[in-house]
Design a protein around this motif. Structure first.
Motif, PDB file in Angstrom:
ATOM      1  N   ARG A   1       0.828  -0.989  -0.387  1.00  0.00           N
ATOM      2  CA  ARG A   1      -0.545   0.068  -0.339  1.00  0.00           C
ATOM      3  C   ARG A   1       1.167   0.939  -0.021  1.00  0.00           C
ATOM      4  O   ARG A   1       1.934   1.628   1.096  1.00  0.00           O
ATOM      5  CB  ARG A   1      -0.830  -0.392   1.212  1.00  0.00           C
ATOM      6  CG  ARG A   1      -1.401   1.386   1.459  1.00  0.00           C
ATOM      7  CD  ARG A   1      -2.070   1.776   2.902  1.00  0.00           C
ATOM      8  NE  ARG A   1      -2.554   0.016   3.633  1.00  0.00           N
ATOM      9  CZ  ARG A   1      -2.213   0.833   4.647  1.00  0.00           C
ATOM     10  NH1 ARG A   1      -1.501   1.375   5.242  1.00  0.00           N
ATOM     11  NH2 ARG A   1      -2.742  -0.211   5.307  1.00  0.00           N
ATOM     12  N   ASN A   2       0.371   2.581  -0.939  1.00  0.00           N
ATOM     13  CA  ASN A   2       1.341   3.076  -1.228  1.00  0.00           C
ATOM     14  C   ASN A   2       3.360   2.958  -1.073  1.00  0.00           C
ATOM     15  O   ASN A   2       4.121   4.142  -0.421  1.00  0.00           O
ATOM     16  CB  ASN A   2       0.718   4.642  -0.177  1.00  0.00           C
ATOM     17  CG  ASN A   2      -0.077   4.820  -0.150  1.00  0.00           C
ATOM     18  OD1 ASN A   2      -0.923   4.675  -1.194  1.00  0.00           O
ATOM     19  ND2 ASN A   2      -0.768   5.292   0.725  1.00  0.00           N
ATOM     20  N   GLY A   3       3.198   2.027  -1.444  1.00  0.00           N
ATOM     21  CA  GLY A   3       4.566   1.772  -1.409  1.00  0.00           C
ATOM     22  C   GLY A   3       5.652   0.647  -0.479  1.00  0.00           C
ATOM     23  O   GLY A   3       6.357   0.675  -0.569  1.00  0.00           O
ATOM     24  N   ALA A   4       4.629   0.057   0.926  1.00  0.00           N
ATOM     25  CA  ALA A   4       4.990  -0.365   2.238  1.00  0.00           C
ATOM     26  C   ALA A   4       4.183  -1.251   2.112  1.00  0.00           C
ATOM     27  O   ALA A   4       2.941  -1.590   1.907  1.00  0.00           O
ATOM     28  CB  ALA A   4       4.300   0.999   2.954  1.00  0.00           C
ATOM     29  N   LYS A   5       4.999  -2.821   2.620  1.00  0.00           N
ATOM     30  CA  LYS A   5       3.974  -3.733   2.093  1.00  0.00           C
ATOM     31  C   LYS A   5       3.752  -3.947   3.915  1.00  0.00           C
ATOM     32  O   LYS A   5       3.525  -3.500   4.574  1.00  0.00           O
ATOM     33  CB  LYS A   5       4.958  -4.590   2.703  1.00  0.00           C
ATOM     34  CG  LYS A   5       4.444  -6.505   2.839  1.00  0.00           C
ATOM     35  CD  LYS A   5       5.701  -7.738   2.685  1.00  0.00           C
ATOM     36  CE  LYS A   5       5.125  -8.582   3.668  1.00  0.00           C
ATOM     37  NZ  LYS A   5       6.371  -9.770   3.490  1.00  0.00           N
ATOM     38  N   VAL A   6       1.898  -3.865   3.546  1.00  0.00           N
ATOM     39  CA  VAL A   6       1.350  -3.400   4.569  1.00  0.00           C
ATOM     40  C   VAL A   6       0.563  -5.347   4.765  1.00  0.00           C
ATOM     41  O   VAL A   6      -0.113  -5.240   6.108  1.00  0.00           O
ATOM     42  CB  VAL A   6      -0.260  -2.905   3.806  1.00  0.00           C
ATOM     43  CG1 VAL A   6       0.191  -1.791   4.485  1.00  0.00           C
ATOM     44  CG2 VAL A   6      -0.682  -3.884   2.781  1.00  0.00           C
ATOM     45  N   GLY A   7       0.867  -6.943   4.355  1.00  0.00           N
ATOM     46  CA  GLY A   7       0.030  -8.393   4.117  1.00  0.00           C
ATOM     47  C   GLY A   7       0.617  -8.807   2.970  1.00  0.00           C
ATOM     48  O   GLY A   7       1.671  -8.833   3.005  1.00  0.00           O
ATOM     49  N   SER A   8       0.151 -10.474   3.667  1.00  0.00           N
ATOM     50  CA  SER A   8       0.665 -11.008   2.982  1.00  0.00           C
ATOM     51  C   SER A   8      -0.688 -12.266   2.311  1.00  0.00           C
ATOM     52  O   SER A   8      -1.723 -12.268   3.277  1.00  0.00           O
ATOM     53  CB  SER A   8       1.528 -12.141   2.713  1.00  0.00           C
ATOM     54  OG  SER A   8       3.298 -11.138   2.678  1.00  0.00           O
ATOM     55  N   ALA A   9      -0.729 -12.876   1.361  1.00  0.00           N
ATOM     56  CA  ALA A   9      -1.856 -13.610   0.637  1.00  0.00           C
ATOM     57  C   ALA A   9      -1.656 -15.563   0.086  1.00  0.00           C
ATOM     58  O   ALA A   9      -0.459 -14.815  -0.273  1.00  0.00           O
ATOM     59  CB  ALA A   9      -3.304 -12.969   0.027  1.00  0.00           C
ATOM     60  N   THR A  10      -2.401 -15.908   0.732  1.00  0.00           N
ATOM     61  CA  THR A  10      -1.715 -17.481   0.215  1.00  0.00           C
ATOM     62  C   THR A  10      -2.676 -17.639  -1.107  1.00  0.00           C
ATOM     63  O   THR A  10      -1.984 -17.776  -2.518  1.00  0.00           O
ATOM     64  CB  THR A  10      -2.173 -17.822   0.834  1.00  0.00           C
ATOM     65  OG1 THR A  10      -3.112 -18.710   0.797  1.00  0.00           O
ATOM     66  CG2 THR A  10      -1.218 -18.744   1.998  1.00  0.00           C
ATOM     67  N   GLY A  11      -4.086 -17.292  -1.525  1.00  0.00           N
ATOM     68  CA  GLY A  11      -4.410 -17.087  -2.949  1.00  0.00           C
ATOM     69  C   GLY A  11      -4.709 -15.466  -3.207  1.00  0.00           C
ATOM     70  O   GLY A  11      -3.619 -14.910  -3.418  1.00  0.00           O
ATOM     71  N   THR A  12      -5.212 -15.351  -3.974  1.00  0.00           N
ATOM     72  CA  THR A  12      -5.066 -14.425  -5.341  1.00  0.00           C
ATOM     73  C   THR A  12      -6.762 -12.243  -4.177  1.00  0.00           C
ATOM     74  O   THR A  12      -6.918 -12.337  -5.537  1.00  0.00           O
ATOM     75  CB  THR A  12      -5.451 -14.813  -6.340  1.00  0.00           C
ATOM     76  OG1 THR A  12      -6.802 -15.339  -6.744  1.00  0.00           O
ATOM     77  CG2 THR A  12      -4.998 -15.834  -7.096  1.00  0.00           C
ATOM     78  N   THR A  13      -6.691 -12.956  -2.944  1.00  0.00           N
ATOM     79  CA  THR A  13      -7.275 -11.964  -2.791  1.00  0.00           C
ATOM     80  C   THR A  13      -7.167 -11.476  -1.062  1.00  0.00           C
ATOM     81  O   THR A  13      -6.354 -12.403  -0.875  1.00  0.00           O
ATOM     82  CB  THR A  13      -9.048 -12.658  -2.987  1.00  0.00           C
ATOM     83  OG1 THR A  13      -8.956 -13.607  -1.397  1.00  0.00           O
ATOM     84  CG2 THR A  13      -9.745 -12.716  -3.674  1.00  0.00           C
ATOM     85  N   TYR A  14      -7.010  -9.947  -0.963  1.00  0.00           N
ATOM     86  CA  TYR A  14      -7.093 -10.164   0.121  1.00  0.00           C
ATOM     87  C   TYR A  14      -7.998  -8.412   0.522  1.00  0.00           C
ATOM     88  O   TYR A  14      -8.633  -7.698  -0.442  1.00  0.00           O
ATOM     89  CB  TYR A  14      -4.942  -9.242   0.255  1.00  0.00           C
ATOM     90  CG  TYR A  14      -4.679  -8.941   1.062  1.00  0.00           C
ATOM     91  CD1 TYR A  14      -4.322  -9.360   1.865  1.00  0.00           C
ATOM     92  CD2 TYR A  14      -4.557  -7.339   1.868  1.00  0.00           C
ATOM     93  CE1 TYR A  14      -3.689  -9.046   3.365  1.00  0.00           C
ATOM     94  CE2 TYR A  14      -3.606  -6.524   2.409  1.00  0.00           C
ATOM     95  CZ  TYR A  14      -3.383  -8.026   3.251  1.00  0.00           C
ATOM     96  OH  TYR A  14      -3.202  -7.696   4.792  1.00  0.00           O
ATOM     97  N   THR A  15      -7.814  -8.427   1.639  1.00  0.00           N
ATOM     98  CA  THR A  15      -8.817  -7.031   2.510  1.00  0.00           C
ATOM     99  C   THR A  15      -8.033  -6.366   3.270  1.00  0.00           C
ATOM    100  O   THR A  15      -7.012  -6.882   4.221  1.00  0.00           O
ATOM    101  CB  THR A  15     -10.097  -7.269   2.948  1.00  0.00           C
ATOM    102  OG1 THR A  15     -11.021  -8.194   2.493  1.00  0.00           O
ATOM    103  CG2 THR A  15     -10.452  -6.147   3.830  1.00  0.00           C
ATOM    104  N   ASP A  16      -7.334  -5.175   2.829  1.00  0.00           N
ATOM    105  CA  ASP A  16      -6.712  -4.408   3.594  1.00  0.00           C
ATOM    106  C   ASP A  16      -7.364  -3.559   3.920  1.00  0.00           C
ATOM    107  O   ASP A  16      -8.371  -2.817   4.198  1.00  0.00           O
ATOM    108  CB  ASP A  16      -6.086  -3.249   2.763  1.00  0.00           C
ATOM    109  CG  ASP A  16      -5.040  -2.535   3.780  1.00  0.00           C
ATOM    110  OD1 ASP A  16      -4.504  -3.053   4.739  1.00  0.00           O
ATOM    111  OD2 ASP A  16      -4.174  -1.757   3.264  1.00  0.00           O
TER     112      ASP A  16
END
Length: 499
Positions: free
Chosen positions: A338-353
């Motif tokens: 997010r805005n150039g900084a890592k905010v999380g990881s996912a094993t699938g192809t969706t993510y909720t920030d």
């Protein structure tokens, strides 16, 4: 078909292949007659389970199991893994909605042991044929690449289907898999499912794949190795994950069938122990050294994710979706920025920030990674604004006791798949529901499931079917559709009404 992410099970994925010896079991005499052109695995030979990641086998190995997307090991007996009875993680969108098992409330049935794996609906002859037609290209790949056998996983998924699927339906579908595999000159395995071992002869199954037969499972008084040996004879290739299970298997069956111990995630260069009879030599299990020759370094990065889309937003969260990356071994996950900084990881192809500020625009990118730590280039950049605090607008608005949320489940050039969730926010069950929205561009629905959809220009209305009209208080029903055009950004505002 796209490359599938590999799953790992403590009991249902470790590969213990059971193959009755032709001289020892009438089962294999019949199977050999029924499929004279197939070749069975060598008896009591050293083997390696490489479904997690392919690598150069040890010099004594004669049998290798790998995913159907991988290449077989040259000069060895190769078993080709496919998931034939349920979806792989993140692959639900690859399956037509009518082929996925649903309960009495219309909800798709997820494997209770493994998140994001859903049961395939094999309850009717028409659906069994349609599912087989989806799987045939995988078996074709196994044959064209030079594999010797097929291992269809989750034969026992009826035990986790909440009694929606029965053993007869599972056996009917297995028979279809047997016949098609034999037509491609491939032997076929039974995966675990000891309770159906007595039907293997009639179905024409050539051998079986079993996990951890040396383990004493909760509620049992003894391990399962003796029962598998009684059912299938001496051609058993068994994988154990624990030292205790390995000791029991070796003590009772070393030299009678192949036995190997691997780490649970069967990683390249990870644990590999053997005992007499499985090709390892020595009287006790010994670890296989991790050397560059047994696990060559992986220096290839995955491809960059594509099609990154913001599929929804609330006042404090943004939901993202993207198209899967590919890799020479396997993609293990994705990092979200997010805005150039890592905010999380996912094993699938969706993510909720989540935890965002209302009324604020954020920019996102995603990168793929593999088990060796290689990272892909960045995906496309997508911008998404959170809703203003207290706003009921945007994707997910609702009234009259319900709310509706649209999520894009897959997208490609000029089209996309989506799913709408309708939630009853009232205190009593609904008698019917309706969801409407207006496309912002040239999008057009071309197919839909589990709802009656009508369109007028850009306006869309989706209403319940008769069987899913009732939604209990605080419960959710879903419907799916396919549309042409680009994924709209932002997604349209949904209006939901109930009766």
């Amino acid at each position: 078909m796209r490359h599938r992410s590999t799953k790992f099970r403590n009991r249902c994925i470790a590969l213990a292949m059971v193959v009755a010896g032709a001289a020892a079991s009438p089962l294999l005499l019949q199977s050999a007659d029924a499929a004279a052109s197939v070749t069975l695995p060598p008896t009591a030979a050293a083997w390696d389970y490489q479904i997690g990641a392919p690598y150069t086998p040890a010099s004594d190995v004669k049998i290798v199991s790998r995913d159907y997307t991988a290449q077989p090991a040259e000069g060895l007996y190769n078993i080709c893994y496919i998931n034939a009875f349920q979806t792989q993680p993140a692959d639900l969108a690859d399956w037509p909605a009518e082929l996925v098992l649903r309960d009495a409330n219309g909800a798709i049935v997820e494997d209770p042991e493994w998140e994001d794996e859903y049961m395939l609906d094999i309850r009717t002859p028409a659906k069994r044929t349609a599912i087989l037609n989806k799987i045939k290209p995988w078996i074709d790949q196994c044959a064209s690449k030079g594999f010797d056998a097929v291992e269809p996983d989750n034969y026992d998924h009826y035990t986790r289907s909440h009694d929606l699927i029965n053993t007869d339906q599972s056996k009917e579908f297995m028979k279809l898999l047997v016949d098609y595999s034999h037509s491609k000159n491939l032997a076929i395995a039974q995966k675990n499912t000891l309770e159906l071992a007595g039907d293997a002869d009639a179905l024409g199954i050539d051998f079986a794949v079993v996990e951890e037969c040396g383990v004493i499972w909760p509620g049992a008084s003894k391990p399962e190795c003796p029962e598998y040996y009684a059912a299938f004879g001496s051609r058993i290739v068994n994988v154990e994950y624990t030292d205790a299970g390995m000791k029991r298997a070796c003590d009772g069956f070393a030299g009678k069938f192949s036995i190997v111990q691997r780490d649970v995630k069967v990683t390249a260069g990870g644990t590999r122990k053997t005992c007499p009879g499985s090709g390892g030599g020595g009287s006790t299990p010994t670890p296989k050294p991790s050397t560059p020759t047994s696990a060559p370094a992986d220096t290839s990065a995955p491809t960059a994710p594509s099609g990154l889309t913001a599929t929804g937003a609330t006042s404090n969260s943004v939901t993202l979706s993207w198209t899967r990356s590919t890799d020479n071994v396997a993609v293990t996950g994705y990092d979200v920025f997010r805005n150039g900084a890592k905010v999380g990881s996912a094993t699938g192809t969706t993510y909720t920030d989540a935890g965002l500020t209302a009324g604020t625009t954020y920019q996102y990118q995603v990168k793929a990674k593999d088990a060796a730590g290689n990272t892909s280039g960045a995906s496309n950049t997508v911008s998404k604004a959170t809703q203003s605090s207290g706003s009921g607008g945007g994707n997910g608005g609702g009234s009259n006791g319900c709310s509706a949320t649209l999520v894009v489940t897959d997208s490609w050039s000029g089209a996309f798949d989506a799913q709408v969730s309708v939630k009853n926010t009232g205190s009593s069950a609904t008698r019917g529901w309706k969801v409407s929205w207006t496309w912002p561009g040239t999008q057009k629905i071309t197919g839909f499931w589990d709802a009656k959809v009508t369109t007028s220009g850009k306006a869309v209305t989706a209403a319940n079917e008769s069987w899913n009209a009732a939604i209990s208080a605080n419960a959710t029903k879903k419907f799916d559709f396919t549309a042409t055009g680009s994924v709209p950004t932002p997604l349209p505002t949904l209006t939901c009404t109930v009766s």
